[in-house]
Design an enzyme around this catalytic site. Structure first.
Site, PDB file in Angstrom:
ATOM      1  N   LYS A   1      10.595  -6.261  -4.738  1.00 21.39           N
ATOM      2  CA  LYS A   1       9.922  -6.724  -3.526  1.00 21.39           C
ATOM      3  C   LYS A   1       8.890  -7.792  -3.836  1.00 21.39           C
ATOM      4  O   LYS A   1       8.127  -7.664  -4.793  1.00 21.39           O
ATOM      5  CB  LYS A   1       9.288  -5.541  -2.804  1.00 21.39           C
ATOM      6  CG  LYS A   1      10.390  -4.677  -2.181  1.00 21.39           C
ATOM      7  CD  LYS A   1       9.882  -3.461  -1.490  1.00 21.39           C
ATOM      8  CE  LYS A   1       9.434  -3.680  -0.091  1.00 21.39           C
ATOM      9  NZ  LYS A   1       9.103  -2.419   0.580  1.00 21.39           N
TER      10      LYS A   1
ATOM     11  N   CYS B   1     -21.566   7.012  19.080  1.00 16.63           N
ATOM     12  CA  CYS B   1     -21.000   5.745  19.575  1.00 16.63           C
ATOM     13  C   CYS B   1     -22.004   4.608  19.387  1.00 16.63           C
ATOM     14  O   CYS B   1     -23.162   4.719  19.826  1.00 16.63           O
ATOM     15  CB  CYS B   1     -20.639   5.893  21.052  1.00 16.63           C
ATOM     16  SG  CYS B   1     -20.075   4.356  21.786  1.00 16.63           S
TER      17      CYS B   1
ATOM     18  N   LYS C   1      16.860  -9.832   0.091  1.00 14.65           N
ATOM     19  CA  LYS C   1      16.608  -8.592   0.822  1.00 14.65           C
ATOM     20  C   LYS C   1      16.072  -8.987   2.196  1.00 14.65           C
ATOM     21  O   LYS C   1      14.976  -9.529   2.318  1.00 14.65           O
ATOM     22  CB  LYS C   1      15.585  -7.746   0.048  1.00 14.65           C
ATOM     23  CG  LYS C   1      15.257  -6.446   0.706  1.00 14.65           C
ATOM     24  CD  LYS C   1      14.637  -5.511  -0.323  1.00 14.65           C
ATOM     25  CE  LYS C   1      13.670  -4.515   0.273  1.00 14.65           C
ATOM     26  NZ  LYS C   1      13.952  -3.971   1.553  1.00 14.65           N
TER      27      LYS C   1
ATOM     28  N   CYS D   1     -20.042   4.858  28.965  1.00 12.01           N
ATOM     29  CA  CYS D   1     -20.064   3.901  27.858  1.00 12.01           C
ATOM     30  C   CYS D   1     -19.671   2.530  28.392  1.00 12.01           C
ATOM     31  O   CYS D   1     -18.549   2.337  28.880  1.00 12.01           O
ATOM     32  CB  CYS D   1     -19.099   4.374  26.773  1.00 12.01           C
ATOM     33  SG  CYS D   1     -19.016   3.247  25.380  1.00 12.01           S
TER      34      CYS D   1
ATOM     35  N   GLU E   1       0.843  -1.204   0.000  1.00 17.52           N
ATOM     36  CA  GLU E   1       0.000   0.000   0.000  1.00 17.52           C
ATOM     37  C   GLU E   1       0.874   1.248   0.000  1.00 17.52           C
ATOM     38  O   GLU E   1       0.649   2.188  -0.755  1.00 17.52           O
ATOM     39  CB  GLU E   1      -0.783   0.047   1.316  1.00 17.52           C
ATOM     40  CG  GLU E   1      -2.186  -0.392   1.252  1.00 17.52           C
ATOM     41  CD  GLU E   1      -2.765  -0.336   2.660  1.00 17.52           C
ATOM     42  OE1 GLU E   1      -3.772   0.339   2.827  1.00 17.52           O
ATOM     43  OE2 GLU E   1      -2.203  -0.955   3.593  1.00 17.52           O
TER      44      GLU E   1
ATOM     45  N   GLU F   1      20.914 -10.588  -4.440  1.00 19.33           N
ATOM     46  CA  GLU F   1      20.973 -11.017  -3.038  1.00 19.33           C
ATOM     47  C   GLU F   1      19.598 -11.001  -2.424  1.00 19.33           C
ATOM     48  O   GLU F   1      18.734 -10.260  -2.868  1.00 19.33           O
ATOM     49  CB  GLU F   1      21.835 -10.020  -2.230  1.00 19.33           C
ATOM     50  CG  GLU F   1      23.165  -9.790  -2.841  1.00 19.33           C
ATOM     51  CD  GLU F   1      23.854  -8.544  -2.310  1.00 19.33           C
ATOM     52  OE1 GLU F   1      23.393  -7.977  -1.308  1.00 19.33           O
ATOM     53  OE2 GLU F   1      24.856  -8.158  -2.920  1.00 19.33           O
TER      54      GLU F   1
ATOM     55  N   CYS G   1     -15.187   7.952  21.432  1.00 22.17           N
ATOM     56  CA  CYS G   1     -16.400   8.147  22.212  1.00 22.17           C
ATOM     57  C   CYS G   1     -15.951   8.856  23.491  1.00 22.17           C
ATOM     58  O   CYS G   1     -15.146   8.314  24.254  1.00 22.17           O
ATOM     59  CB  CYS G   1     -17.042   6.798  22.546  1.00 22.17           C
ATOM     60  SG  CYS G   1     -18.287   6.950  23.839  1.00 22.17           S
TER      61      CYS G   1
ATOM     62  N   TYR H   1      25.839  -6.325   4.069  1.00 19.74           N
ATOM     63  CA  TYR H   1      25.768  -6.413   2.608  1.00 19.74           C
ATOM     64  C   TYR H   1      26.363  -5.230   1.858  1.00 19.74           C
ATOM     65  O   TYR H   1      26.213  -5.133   0.654  1.00 19.74           O
ATOM     66  CB  TYR H   1      24.321  -6.618   2.161  1.00 19.74           C
ATOM     67  CG  TYR H   1      23.305  -5.716   2.849  1.00 19.74           C
ATOM     68  CD1 TYR H   1      23.338  -4.343   2.677  1.00 19.74           C
ATOM     69  CD2 TYR H   1      22.322  -6.260   3.679  1.00 19.74           C
ATOM     70  CE1 TYR H   1      22.419  -3.522   3.309  1.00 19.74           C
ATOM     71  CE2 TYR H   1      21.399  -5.444   4.314  1.00 19.74           C
ATOM     72  CZ  TYR H   1      21.459  -4.073   4.124  1.00 19.74           C
ATOM     73  OH  TYR H   1      20.561  -3.266   4.748  1.00 19.74           O
TER      74      TYR H   1
ATOM     75  N   CYS I   1     -23.021   3.480  23.227  1.00 17.35           N
ATOM     76  CA  CYS I   1     -23.775   4.328  24.162  1.00 17.35           C
ATOM     77  C   CYS I   1     -24.488   5.482  23.484  1.00 17.35           C
ATOM     78  O   CYS I   1     -25.258   6.197  24.130  1.00 17.35           O
ATOM     79  CB  CYS I   1     -22.848   4.858  25.252  1.00 17.35           C
ATOM     80  SG  CYS I   1     -21.698   6.100  24.634  1.00 17.35           S
TER      81      CYS I   1
ATOM     82  N   ASP J   1      14.546  -8.570   5.854  1.00 17.64           N
ATOM     83  CA  ASP J   1      13.522  -7.644   6.340  1.00 17.64           C
ATOM     84  C   ASP J   1      13.753  -7.342   7.819  1.00 17.64           C
ATOM     85  O   ASP J   1      13.235  -8.011   8.710  1.00 17.64           O
ATOM     86  CB  ASP J   1      12.141  -8.284   6.132  1.00 17.64           C
ATOM     87  CG  ASP J   1      11.040  -7.260   6.243  1.00 17.64           C
ATOM     88  OD1 ASP J   1      11.346  -6.054   6.299  1.00 17.64           O
ATOM     89  OD2 ASP J   1       9.863  -7.668   6.279  1.00 17.64           O
TER      90      ASP J   1
HETATM   91  S1  IVH Z   1      21.919  -2.672  -0.336  1.00 20.71           S
HETATM   92  C1  IVH Z   1      22.867   2.024  -0.996  1.00 20.71           C
HETATM   93  N1  IVH Z   1      21.310  -5.166   0.144  1.00 20.71           N
HETATM   94  O1  IVH Z   1      16.482  -2.821   2.217  1.00 20.71           O
HETATM   95  C2  IVH Z   1      21.894   0.983  -0.591  1.00 20.71           C
HETATM   96  N2  IVH Z   1      19.959  -3.483   1.157  1.00 20.71           N
HETATM   97  O2  IVH Z   1      14.399  -1.225   0.890  1.00 20.71           O
HETATM   98  C3  IVH Z   1      22.518  -0.201   0.020  1.00 20.71           C
HETATM   99  N3  IVH Z   1      18.202  -4.377   2.643  1.00 20.71           N
HETATM  100  O3  IVH Z   1      18.001   0.317   2.625  1.00 20.71           O
HETATM  101  C4  IVH Z   1      21.530  -1.211   0.433  1.00 20.71           C
HETATM  102  N4  IVH Z   1      18.682  -6.497   2.386  1.00 20.71           N
HETATM  103  O4  IVH Z   1      18.059  -1.458   4.628  1.00 20.71           O
HETATM  104  C5  IVH Z   1      20.983  -3.877   0.371  1.00 20.71           C
HETATM  105  N5  IVH Z   1      20.952  -7.427   0.516  1.00 20.71           N
HETATM  106  C6  IVH Z   1      20.621  -6.148   0.749  1.00 20.71           C
HETATM  107  C7  IVH Z   1      19.557  -5.790   1.600  1.00 20.71           C
HETATM  108  C8  IVH Z   1      19.249  -4.436   1.781  1.00 20.71           C
HETATM  109  C9  IVH Z   1      17.901  -5.626   3.002  1.00 20.71           C
HETATM  110  C10 IVH Z   1      17.477  -3.183   3.143  1.00 20.71           C
HETATM  111  C11 IVH Z   1      18.337  -1.960   3.343  1.00 20.71           C
HETATM  112  C12 IVH Z   1      17.849  -1.016   2.300  1.00 20.71           C
HETATM  113  C13 IVH Z   1      16.411  -1.424   2.180  1.00 20.71           C
HETATM  114  C14 IVH Z   1      15.760  -0.942   0.909  1.00 20.71           C
END
Ligand code: IVH
Length: 699
Positions: free
Chosen positions: A315, A409, A118, A433, A35, A116, A427, A228, A412, A120
């Site tokens: 993503k 409400c 990503k 209430c 979103e 790589e 409320c 990373y 109430c 979370d």
């Molecule tokens: S590279 C200059 N590599 O995801 C940017 N980021 O949504 C360098 N993240 O800001 C970031 N895994 O906090 C990179 N393998 C990965 C990552 C990664 C998670 C995060 C990071 C970034 C955010 C972007």
């Protein structure tokens, strides 16, 4: 709904800024990633199509900031800006990224892409000097971050000292602190057990844990780290992958889930593979990051204001389901807050059937233009309760119904009031209430509060039989009355009475928490109790005096002040006092009273953090209101003080005091322990102090 482009841009900016605040500062996201990204993309498109409406303070121009979200961490400038990544949900757009890189590198063909996972979690920047970890900073606003070194050293996978050959004299390495699912589940079970609010998802749990005030707790949270991004003056490596491989050799935690790809086809395969495989991983991931691997080429491509041109994040789409919205219920919380809840046609989502979903507030309904009868997308993300994230307009039929948001409400009938700051309706009938009364009584009994043996069903019976309508009524209940409750025998009644007796020993800070004043969570209650020592002092305190307490901002101070002047509340306190509850405790004693009666406003950048300065002031008997008025004794200014504060000080004839003059005033600079002597960059960023907002609105 907005009628013009300008109005829509304004609306989107407001919603995005608020979501940024909730995500980064309160660790409580209100929008799903999808979103958020869709709204941000809509804003980018509108601003691109209407350059005359572009504004420098638009959220499209800066990264969200977690700065100052927790007090007690110094803010330190990043040596190299810590930017985020451009992201997309479409493989086509990853192709566009590859094309742009090809064009940007004009004719070169010998480049590759490092793909790589990503992770979370929450971003971290580590600095190693001569092989030793010297600092850990959060992203903050990208230019300065919170110094969380004292916490990071308790994360086992982060080496404090490196081993191996050719370690550069000094370098930075960035990565992610994350929480594996097993640790997340354990932590949330503990929280539920302790009657605390569980974390919405592992990412929030990681960032919340990283900012814990008590560093010794970090090791119990099961945090992990993956690194990373290596940054170094005179970088000795040719490629990003070479750098990461060397880092592994020095003992740094770098993920092995990486692959060097040559073209979009290989990148596409890598993404496809992980889109399913990631579900088997023991930690949260939300996509794949694709980076130009050759460091010279990265340099050539450079950065936009917000993100590098040499990398992009693809993503994964959170699992979604499409279903019909049948009706909307409006729930009344303990705080009086109204939450719309959607009744849906039953649908399968991530392995469970879903019939209800949260709609948050009226703004969310209007933002997505949701009507009853619409087909809506629901998502779970990492969160516990599914939520509606959008409408499938192509499936809309003419008979859909506009959602008329209640003005009164549903319990109430009192006329609702709207809190603009929180975009919620409330409320106001706290004492009339039934829903609020019941939840207030229940909150009072919970473990972290008074720990009284009564479940929700018992509370409901108390209410329905007219035996108790406020917590003070519990203490007047007789054994005979308790025996009238369904299925209560002498033993249960006696246990209940014993737990009531025991509650008379519960310390004052927990009693204050149990009273359920809006925004006063357990920690705030503790600060108030320690600062004032007893309920009468809190009742007599002005908003400014309340605000002078270490971690209390204006919003909380006003809420406490309002409660303390409410006749029903005062009456309740008197009854609880008669019942024998603890309404006082030993006050945290001031080191001296040198500053007694002095109200000192603090503004600017100092050699220590503003919070540390404020603590010194209160430790010496002074108060620290957040704004300058005629009552202010001094404006204590560091570098770059807030211009509005300086102007107000001049207008009110309030003298300015430098940091050195301040230390002279209190007889010398007290000793403060910190790792590096870097300056705090705390210039007027977090003066609201609104860091502990709980959902306990009552008065
Ligand atoms: S590279 C200059 N590599 O995801 C940017 N980021 O949504 C360098 N993240 O800001 C970031 N895994 O906090 C990179 N393998 C990965 C990552 C990664 C998670 C995060 C990071 C970034 C955010 C972007």
């Amino acid at each position: 709904m907005a009628n013009t482009v300008e109005e829509r841009i304004k609306e989107l900016r407001k919603v995005i800024e608020k979501a940024n605040e909730e995500y980064y500062k309160n660790n409580a996201p209100s929008l799903s990633d999808y979103e958020f990204d869709s709204l941000l993309n809509e804003l980018i498109s509108l601003e691109t199509a209407h350059p005359e409406l572009v504004s420098e303070d638009s959220p499209t121009r800066h990264v969200g900031s977690d700065l100052g979200s927790t007090k007690g961490f110094r803010q330190v400038s990043h040596r190299y800006a810590m930017l985020s990544l451009g992201n997309t949900y479409s493989i086509g757009e990853v192709g566009d990224f590859v094309q742009r890189a090809v064009r940007g590198l004009e004719g070169k063909t010998d480049f590759t892409f490092s793909c790589e996972l990503k992770f979370d979690g929450t971003a971290i920047c580590l600095t190693y000097r001569r092989g030793t970890l010297i600092r850990a900073l959060t992203r903050g606003d990208g230019l300065a971050g919170d110094d969380v070194t004292r916490n990071v050293i308790h994360i086992p996978s982060i080496p404090k000292v490196l081993t191996g050959e050719n370690i550069p004299e000094e370098f930075e390495i960035r990565g992610e602190i994350y929480m594996p699912y097993a640790s997340f589940d354990r932590l949330n079970s503990e929280k539920i057990e302790a009657d605390e609010q569980p974390f919405a998802n592992p990412r929030n749990a990681a960032s919340g844990s990283l900012k814990l005030q008590d560093s010794s707790l970090i090791a119990t949270r099961g945090l992990e780290c993956t690194l990373y991004h290596f940054i170094c003056e005179n970088n000795p490596f040719k490629t990003h992958t070479d750098a990461l491989d060397a880092c592994i050799g020095w003992g740094l935690p770098v993920s092995g889930h990486r692959k060097v790809c040559r073209d979009i086809k290989e990148i596409d395969d890598y993404i496809d593979y992980w889109d399913t495989e990631r579900k088997k991983l023991s930690f949260p991931t939300d996509g794949v990051v694709i980076k130009v691997n050759e460091l010279d080429y990265q340099k050539e491509l450079g950065f936009t204001a917000k993100s590098p041109r040499w990398a992009v994040a693809y993503k994964f789409q959170a699992e979604r389901a499409l279903t019909k919205l049948l009706s909307v219920d409006y729930q009344v919380g303990r705080t009086g807050a109204i939450t719309p809840v959607a009744n849906l046609e039953k649908v399968l989502l991530s392995g469970t059937f879903v019939k209800r979903a949260s709609m948050h507030n009226e703004d969310q309904i209007r933002l997505h233009d949701i009507h009853i009868g619409d087909y809506v997308y629901i998502e779970k993300g990492g969160e516990i309760i599914p939520k509606i994230t959008g409408v499938e307009l192509s499936k809309r039929t003419p008979d859909v119904e506009y959602i008329v948001y209640p003005t009164h409400c549903p319990i109430c009938g009192a006329e609702l009031v709207r809190d603009e700051d929180e975009a919620k309706s409330f409320c106001p009938n706290s004492f009339g209430c039934s829903e609020q009364i019941r939840s207030r009584m229940f909150h009072f009994t919970t473990r972290k509060a008074m720990n009284i043996l009564a479940g929700e069903a018992t509370i409901n019976q108390f209410y329905e039989k007219g035996l108790a309508r406020t917590p003070a009524d519990f203490y007047d209940l007789t054994l005979q009355q308790l025996l009238t409750l369904d299925s209560w025998k002498e033993k249960s009644a006696k246990n209940f009475i014993a737990s009531l007796k025991k509650s008379l020993q519960v310390p004052f800070d927990r009693v204050l928490f149990a009273l359920g004043i809006r925004y006063v969570g357990a920690q705030t209650a503790k600060s108030l109790a320690q600062h004032f020592g007893n309920i009468d002092a809190i009742m007599a305190a002005s908003v400014e005096e309340l605000e002078a307490v270490g971690d209390i901002g204006k919003v909380i101070a006003q809420s406490v002040h309002e409660a303390m002047h409410n006749e029903d509340f005062k009456n309740e306190i008197e009854r609880l006092r008669k019942a024998g509850l603890q309404l006082s405790m030993e006050k945290k004693t001031a080191r001296s009273n040198i500053l007694e009666g002095k109200a000192i406003v603090v503004s600017g950048v100092f050699s220590i953090s503003r919070d540390q300065l404020k603590e010194i002031i209160t430790d010496n008997g002074g108060t620290t209101p957040s704004s300058v008025s005629k009552k202010t004794t001094y404006l204590l200014t560091g570098e770059n003080p807030g211009p509005e504060k300086v102007r107000k000080a001049q207008e009110c004839n309030v003298p300015l005091l430098s940091e050195d003059e301040f230390y002279e005033l209190i007889g010398g600079k007290p000793e403060i322990t910190s790792i590096e002597g870097a300056k705090s960059l705390s210039a007027d960023r977090n003066e609201s102090g609104k860091d502990e907002i709980t959902d306990l609105t009552l008065f």
